[in-house]
Design an enzyme around this catalytic site. Sequence first.
Site, PDB file in Angstrom:
ATOM      1  CB  SER A 125      -1.510   5.587 -12.982  1.00  0.00           C
ATOM      2  OG  SER A 125      -0.842   5.342 -11.706  1.00  0.00           O
ATOM      3  CE1 TYR A 150      -2.838  -0.258 -12.717  1.00  0.00           C
ATOM      4  CE2 TYR A 150      -0.882   0.545 -11.682  1.00  0.00           C
ATOM      5  CZ  TYR A 150      -2.165   0.826 -11.981  1.00  0.00           C
ATOM      6  OH  TYR A 150      -2.902   1.809 -11.785  1.00  0.00           O
ATOM      7  CE  LYS A 154      -4.162   2.112 -15.246  1.00  0.00           C
ATOM      8  NZ  LYS A 154      -5.499   1.984 -15.955  1.00  0.00           N
TER       9      LYS A 154
HETATM   10  C1  UD1 Z   1      -0.095   2.092  -6.066  1.00  0.00           C
HETATM   11  C2  UD1 Z   1       0.543   2.231  -7.635  1.00  0.00           C
HETATM   12  C3  UD1 Z   1      -0.479   3.161  -8.435  1.00  0.00           C
HETATM   13  C4  UD1 Z   1      -1.541   2.703  -8.410  1.00  0.00           C
HETATM   14  C5  UD1 Z   1      -2.342   2.606  -6.841  1.00  0.00           C
HETATM   15  C6  UD1 Z   1      -3.568   2.279  -6.472  1.00  0.00           C
HETATM   16  C7  UD1 Z   1       2.591   2.262  -8.210  1.00  0.00           C
HETATM   17  C8  UD1 Z   1       4.170   2.853  -8.084  1.00  0.00           C
HETATM   18  N1  UD1 Z   1       1.869   2.855  -7.596  1.00  0.00           N
HETATM   19  O1  UD1 Z   1       0.293   3.235  -5.727  1.00  0.00           O
HETATM   20  O2  UD1 Z   1      -0.105   3.222  -9.691  1.00  0.00           O
HETATM   21  O3  UD1 Z   1      -2.749   3.749  -8.982  1.00  0.00           O
HETATM   22  O4  UD1 Z   1      -1.525   1.879  -6.103  1.00  0.00           O
HETATM   23  O5  UD1 Z   1      -3.844   0.823  -6.849  1.00  0.00           O
HETATM   24  O6  UD1 Z   1       2.802   1.145  -8.669  1.00  0.00           O
HETATM   25  N2  UD1 Z   1       2.013   1.644   2.476  1.00  0.00           N
HETATM   26  C9  UD1 Z   1       2.530   1.311   3.809  1.00  0.00           C
HETATM   27  N3  UD1 Z   1       1.429   0.360   4.356  1.00  0.00           N
HETATM   28  C10 UD1 Z   1       0.586  -0.409   3.769  1.00  0.00           C
HETATM   29  C11 UD1 Z   1       0.016  -0.062   2.320  1.00  0.00           C
HETATM   30  C12 UD1 Z   1       0.819   0.839   1.898  1.00  0.00           C
HETATM   31  O7  UD1 Z   1       3.186   1.964   4.494  1.00  0.00           O
HETATM   32  O8  UD1 Z   1       0.221  -1.323   4.484  1.00  0.00           O
HETATM   33  C13 UD1 Z   1       2.458   2.741   1.995  1.00  0.00           C
HETATM   34  C14 UD1 Z   1       3.110   2.255   0.704  1.00  0.00           C
HETATM   35  O9  UD1 Z   1       4.759   2.003   0.606  1.00  0.00           O
HETATM   36  C15 UD1 Z   1       3.096   3.789   0.019  1.00  0.00           C
HETATM   37  C16 UD1 Z   1       1.927   4.490   0.422  1.00  0.00           C
HETATM   38  O10 UD1 Z   1       1.585   3.732   1.593  1.00  0.00           O
HETATM   39  O11 UD1 Z   1       4.527   4.507   0.281  1.00  0.00           O
HETATM   40  C17 UD1 Z   1       0.743   4.519  -0.764  1.00  0.00           C
HETATM   41  O12 UD1 Z   1       0.744   3.063  -0.905  1.00  0.00           O
HETATM   42  P1  UD1 Z   1      -0.364   2.528  -1.838  1.00  0.00           P
HETATM   43  O13 UD1 Z   1      -2.015   3.041  -1.128  1.00  0.00           O
HETATM   44  O14 UD1 Z   1      -0.250   1.028  -2.171  1.00  0.00           O
HETATM   45  O15 UD1 Z   1      -0.184   3.351  -3.002  1.00  0.00           O
HETATM   46  P2  UD1 Z   1       0.802   3.384  -4.118  1.00  0.00           P
HETATM   47  O16 UD1 Z   1       1.795   2.434  -4.088  1.00  0.00           O
HETATM   48  O17 UD1 Z   1       1.394   4.948  -4.026  1.00  0.00           O
END
Ligand code: UD1
Length: 342
Positions: A125, A150, A154
């Site tokens: 990742s 987690y 990795k």
């Molecule tokens: C996370 C993990 C990544 C993992 C992936 C899939 C970290 C830093 N990253 O990625 O390793 O492979 O999940 O499980 O640990 N967001 C919102 N609202 C929401 C959900 C998300 O604004 O309801 C935003 C988050 O703040 C982020 C973006 O959307 O900026 C993507 O979030 P998300 O899909 O959870 O993925 P990551 O956190 O990037």
Amino acid sequence: MSRILVTGGTGYIGSHTVVELQNAGYTPVVVDNLSNSNVGVLDQIAKITGTRPEFHNFDLCDEGAVRAFVAGQPDITGIIHFAAYKAVGESVQQPLKYYHNNFFSLINLLNAYRDKPVNFVFSSSCTVYGQPDELPVTEAAPVKRAESPYGNTKQVAEEILSETAAAAGNYQVVSLRYFNPVGAHDTALIGELPLGVPQNLVPFITQSAIGKRGPITVFGNDYNTPDGSAVRDYIHVVDLAKAHVAAIKLLERGNPNGNYDVFNIGTGTGNSVLEVILAFEESTGVALNYRIGPRRTGDVEQVWGDVSKSTVELGWRAELGIADMMRSAWKWEQYLQDHPLT
Ligand code: UD1
């Protein structure tokens, strides 16, 4: 044709990779304990490719079961190892669950193959980079201290693999550092099946759009990014699946870089949370209900990948854009509503 062991092959990325392996003429052999997936996925794969993959249901943490499986499968030439827990928040609550599952499964597999030549592709990742100092981030960027157990699994798994490959010449290993996998197969027969309330952005968007969830919360709009929301490199799961086939092919022809290597797997461009929301609305015609909330603990501000190494050395590049990702994710959510997988 070559038989490829796919651990976690009924999961989200695993199932799409099984399809792409079959499309490329390989015979995937799926191992999964169905702890976070549905056995019905195998029939869905058969609807897409015409072939239901061979399936073995056991836990890779069971060393005896792994040894027995490997002894009975002398013709496996490659392994793609997806099977792992992946919920960031849960890993903070239950670190031992994560260390136990993600490490024992990997170590049992490597031990069982210690006397056999094997091509090994590992599911890593971009989380290993944390907040990179320079963007786009290349594979040479330093690995930062993990924000969660987690993420640490990795990082340490990559170390276990590189050290094991260096010590014993029979392992040829590639770690693929995925950016943010989203979307679903174009047929809408397979896709992501999140348990409970989705923690990731796109499954939350599609569930909110279909009425299963309330409004989306944008986690922070005060980041130092063009529109203030956090930026990620979203990659279509079908493109990601194809990267695994490319990695197996690279290992089959022999990787000139040696027996351990890493590749970024993303599109090379970043999209903000607000851009993703807009892309969903524009590509599906469905309006979303969202509001701005506080930042989420542990989130990095922005990350996207330099994918030139993958393009040149793996011979792979992403072909699908953000609109394809949103359309396919939405089609899958609608399919699921009418066809709940049992
Ligand atoms: C996370 C993990 C990544 C993992 C992936 C899939 C970290 C830093 N990253 O990625 O390793 O492979 O999940 O499980 O640990 N967001 C919102 N609202 C929401 C959900 C998300 O604004 O309801 C935003 C988050 O703040 C982020 C973006 O959307 O900026 C993507 O979030 P998300 O899909 O959870 O993925 P990551 O956190 O990037």
